[in-house]
Design an enzyme around this catalytic site. Structure first.
Site, PDB file in Angstrom:
ATOM      1  N   HIS A  65       0.585  -1.310   0.117  1.00  0.00           N
ATOM      2  CA  HIS A  65      -0.315  -0.255  -0.138  1.00  0.00           C
ATOM      3  C   HIS A  65       1.048   1.133   0.210  1.00  0.00           C
ATOM      4  O   HIS A  65       1.459   1.590   0.475  1.00  0.00           O
ATOM      5  CB  HIS A  65      -0.882  -0.193   0.969  1.00  0.00           C
ATOM      6  CG  HIS A  65      -0.997  -0.031   2.256  1.00  0.00           C
ATOM      7  ND1 HIS A  65      -0.086   1.110   3.208  1.00  0.00           N
ATOM      8  CD2 HIS A  65      -0.155  -1.010   3.279  1.00  0.00           C
ATOM      9  CE1 HIS A  65       0.250   1.647   4.194  1.00  0.00           C
ATOM     10  NE2 HIS A  65       0.020  -0.734   4.516  1.00  0.00           N
ATOM     11  N   ASP A 166       5.936   2.375   6.894  1.00  0.00           N
ATOM     12  CA  ASP A 166       4.937   1.270   7.172  1.00  0.00           C
ATOM     13  C   ASP A 166       3.376   2.336   5.850  1.00  0.00           C
ATOM     14  O   ASP A 166       3.460   3.608   6.131  1.00  0.00           O
ATOM     15  CB  ASP A 166       3.427   1.562   8.095  1.00  0.00           C
ATOM     16  CG  ASP A 166       2.322   0.642   8.256  1.00  0.00           C
ATOM     17  OD1 ASP A 166       2.017   0.428   6.912  1.00  0.00           O
ATOM     18  OD2 ASP A 166       1.273   0.972   8.975  1.00  0.00           O
ATOM     19  N   GLU A 196      -5.007   1.259   2.413  1.00  0.00           N
ATOM     20  CA  GLU A 196      -5.174   0.149   3.422  1.00  0.00           C
ATOM     21  C   GLU A 196      -5.244   0.887   4.683  1.00  0.00           C
ATOM     22  O   GLU A 196      -5.791   0.469   5.652  1.00  0.00           O
ATOM     23  CB  GLU A 196      -3.693  -0.186   3.247  1.00  0.00           C
ATOM     24  CG  GLU A 196      -3.462  -1.424   3.649  1.00  0.00           C
ATOM     25  CD  GLU A 196      -3.092  -1.827   5.200  1.00  0.00           C
ATOM     26  OE1 GLU A 196      -2.821  -2.621   5.855  1.00  0.00           O
ATOM     27  OE2 GLU A 196      -3.112  -0.263   5.967  1.00  0.00           O
ATOM     28  N   GLU A 197      -4.412   1.542   5.397  1.00  0.00           N
ATOM     29  CA  GLU A 197      -4.842   2.330   6.373  1.00  0.00           C
ATOM     30  C   GLU A 197      -6.351   2.592   7.013  1.00  0.00           C
ATOM     31  O   GLU A 197      -6.504   2.675   8.473  1.00  0.00           O
ATOM     32  CB  GLU A 197      -4.295   3.316   6.573  1.00  0.00           C
ATOM     33  CG  GLU A 197      -2.086   3.397   6.153  1.00  0.00           C
ATOM     34  CD  GLU A 197      -1.644   2.642   7.388  1.00  0.00           C
ATOM     35  OE1 GLU A 197      -2.545   1.932   8.388  1.00  0.00           O
ATOM     36  OE2 GLU A 197      -0.825   2.059   7.562  1.00  0.00           O
ATOM     37  N   ASP A 219       3.614  -6.394   3.589  1.00  0.00           N
ATOM     38  CA  ASP A 219       3.593  -4.517   4.159  1.00  0.00           C
ATOM     39  C   ASP A 219       4.826  -5.367   5.073  1.00  0.00           C
ATOM     40  O   ASP A 219       5.428  -6.099   5.491  1.00  0.00           O
ATOM     41  CB  ASP A 219       2.254  -4.677   4.887  1.00  0.00           C
ATOM     42  CG  ASP A 219       1.483  -3.424   5.259  1.00  0.00           C
ATOM     43  OD1 ASP A 219       2.549  -2.609   5.823  1.00  0.00           O
ATOM     44  OD2 ASP A 219       0.275  -3.593   4.879  1.00  0.00           O
ATOM     45  N   HIS A 305       3.311   3.773  13.375  1.00  0.00           N
ATOM     46  CA  HIS A 305       2.746   4.437  13.319  1.00  0.00           C
ATOM     47  C   HIS A 305       2.718   5.500  13.720  1.00  0.00           C
ATOM     48  O   HIS A 305       2.078   6.258  14.531  1.00  0.00           O
ATOM     49  CB  HIS A 305       1.466   3.855  13.674  1.00  0.00           C
ATOM     50  CG  HIS A 305       0.328   2.913  12.451  1.00  0.00           C
ATOM     51  ND1 HIS A 305      -1.183   2.462  12.577  1.00  0.00           N
ATOM     52  CD2 HIS A 305       0.613   2.029  11.431  1.00  0.00           C
ATOM     53  CE1 HIS A 305      -1.629   2.039  11.760  1.00  0.00           C
ATOM     54  NE2 HIS A 305      -0.072   1.709  11.292  1.00  0.00           N
TER      55      HIS A 305
HETATM   56 CO    CO Z   1      -0.330   0.663   8.371  1.00  0.00          CO
HETATM   57 ZN    ZN Z   2       0.871  -1.027   7.052  1.00  0.00          ZN
END
Ligand code: CO
Ligand code: ZN
Length: 333
Positions: A65, A166, A196-197, A219, A305
Site C-alpha cells: 500500500h 508502513d 489500506e490504513e 507490508d 504508526h
Molecule cells: Co499501517
Molecule cells: Zn501497512
C-alpha cells in the site's frame, strides 16, 4: 534502495490522497512494466507478462500500500486552533508533540488541552493542531483538509528511521523485486494500493479487477523486540516474516509452504509471524470474488504508526531476494 526509500517516505500521501507517491512509483516502474493501469480507486497496477515459452503461467497479485496514516480537520475554533480526527491508526501517544504537514503545504504542531493530565491516556479528540493562526478567519486550513506526519528520513547504520515506512518499505521492496526479475514464467501484477490504513479498501477493488489465482501482500509487521513490548517473536534484522496469522486472516498454508521452501532453498533468513494486532491488504485479496489463495510477506518494523518507524535494511534486501526467488520460477501452489 536507501535513496528510493528516503524519497518515498518523505512524500506526503495519506489515505485517499495518494497521487504524489503514485507519481514517484510510476517513474520507477514504468520502464519495467508490460502494462500500466490506474483504477478508479487510484491503485497503480503494473503487469509483468510471462515469457512466451511458459507452459502454465500463474496469475499472481502482489500488493503493497502507498497510503499512510494521517489526520483530518473536523472544525476550527474561534482562535484558529484546528480540531481533527484520525485517518487510519493515528494514535494519541504518537501524535502529541508531532509536526504535521497539510497537502496545501501548511505545517502545524499538535498540542493537548490539559497538559497537567498528560500522564493519563491521550485521546486525540483532546488535541488540536496549532498552525500559527490567531483566529478562524486567518486560519490557513479548512474542514476536510488532510495532513500527515512531517519528519525526515535518517540512517543509523543499517537501521533506517522515517515516517510511513508502513508501507513505503513494502513499496520499495516491490519496486526492487520488479527490477531484479529479468523474466518470469508467471503472469505478475504488482499493485501499489490505496486506502489500506482506513480498512484495506484499494486492495479489494484491485483484486476484483485482476482476478488473481494467488495473492501476496507485502507490508510491515510490528515486532516484539523492544523493552516490555507485547510478546511476539518477530525481531528486527532476523529476516522477512512469513505470515501465518493476523487479526484479519489465516494465511493459505499452500502459500506459506511455497514461501518457506523458497527461503530455505535460497538460504535466505526468514521468521515465522503470528501477529497479535492489525492486518494487511492480504485479508481483502483472500476473500475477493470466489476467493484467492493468499499469504503475506512482512518486513519487521519498530514503532509502527509513529512518526519515527524503524526498519533494518538487511530485512528489506532479504525480502527482495525471497520474492525474486519465489516469482522467478514456475509456481505449483
Ligand atoms: Co499501517
Ligand atoms: Zn501497512
Amino acid at each position: 534502495m536507501k535513496q528510493l526509500l528516503k524519497t518515498l517516505t518523505e512524500t506526503l500521501a495519506p489515505s485517499g490522497y495518494e497521487d504524489a507517491v503514485r507519481e514517484i512509483i510510476l517513474k520507477e516502474v514504468n520502464p519495467l512494466a508490460d502494462e500500466v493501469r490506474v483504477d478508479a480507486l487510484g491503485n497503480l497496477i503494473i503487469r509483468k507478462k510471462p515469457t512466451k515459452s511458459s507452459k502454465n503461467p500463474k496469475k499472481i497479485m502482489l500488493a503493497a500500500h502507498m497510503d499512510e496514516i494521517g489526520v483530518i480537520v473536523s472544525h476550527l475554533d474561534k482562535k484558529g486552533f484546528v480540531r481533527f480526527t484520525n485517518v487510519g491508526g493515528a494514535f494519541g501517544r504518537y501524535t502529541l508533540g508531532a509536526r504535521v504537514r497539510f497537502l496545501n503545504g501548511v505545517t502545524g504542531v499538535v498540542g493537548y488541552d490539559r497538559l497537567e493530565q498528560i500522564d493519563n491516556l491521550l485521546p486525540i479528540n483532546k488535541m488540536y493542531i496549532d498552525v500559527g493562526a490567531t483566529s478562524k478567519e486567518n486560519c490557513p486550513v479548512k474542514v476536510g483538509d488532510i495532513a500527515a506526519f512531517e519528519r525526515s528520513f535518517i540512517e543509523m547504520g543499517d537501521r533506517l528511521v522515517a515516517k510511513s515506512l508502513d508501507d513505503r518499505a513494502g513499496v520499495t521492496v516491490l519496486i526492487e523485486t520488479l527490477r531484479a526479475l529479468k523474466s518470469t514464467p508467471n503472469d505478475l501484477y504488482f499493485v501499489f494500493t490505496t486506502q489500506e490504513e482506513v480498512g484495506t479498501r484499494g486492495a479489494g477493488a484491485a483484486a476484483f479487477g485482476i482476478e488473481p489465482e494467488i495473492g501476496i501482500a507485502v507490508d510491515v509487521t510490528p515486532t516484539g523486540d523492544t523493552p516490555a513490548s507485547i510478546k511476539m517473536v518477530m525481531e528486527l534484522g532476523k529476516g522477512p516474516c512469513v505470515k501465518f496469522r493476523d487479526v484479519g486472516m489465516i494465511s493459505d498454508p499452500r502459500v506459506v509452504d511455497w514461501m518457506i521452501q523458497a527461503a530455505e532453498k535460497a538460504k535466505i533468513p526468514y521468521q515465522r509471524e503470528v501477529l497479535l494486532i492489525g492486518s494487511s491488504d492480504a485479508k481483502e485479496i483472500q476473500i475477493s470474488r470466489a476467493g484467492v489463495k493468499t499469504g503475506a510477506l512482512s518486513i519487521p518494523v519498530r514503532y509502527v504508526h509513529s512518526a519515527s518507524e524503524m526498519v533494518d535494511l538487511n530485512d528489506m534486501k532479504n525480502s527482495v531476494k525471497l520474492l525474486t526467488a519465489m516469482l522467478g520460477k514456475p509456481v505449483s501452489v
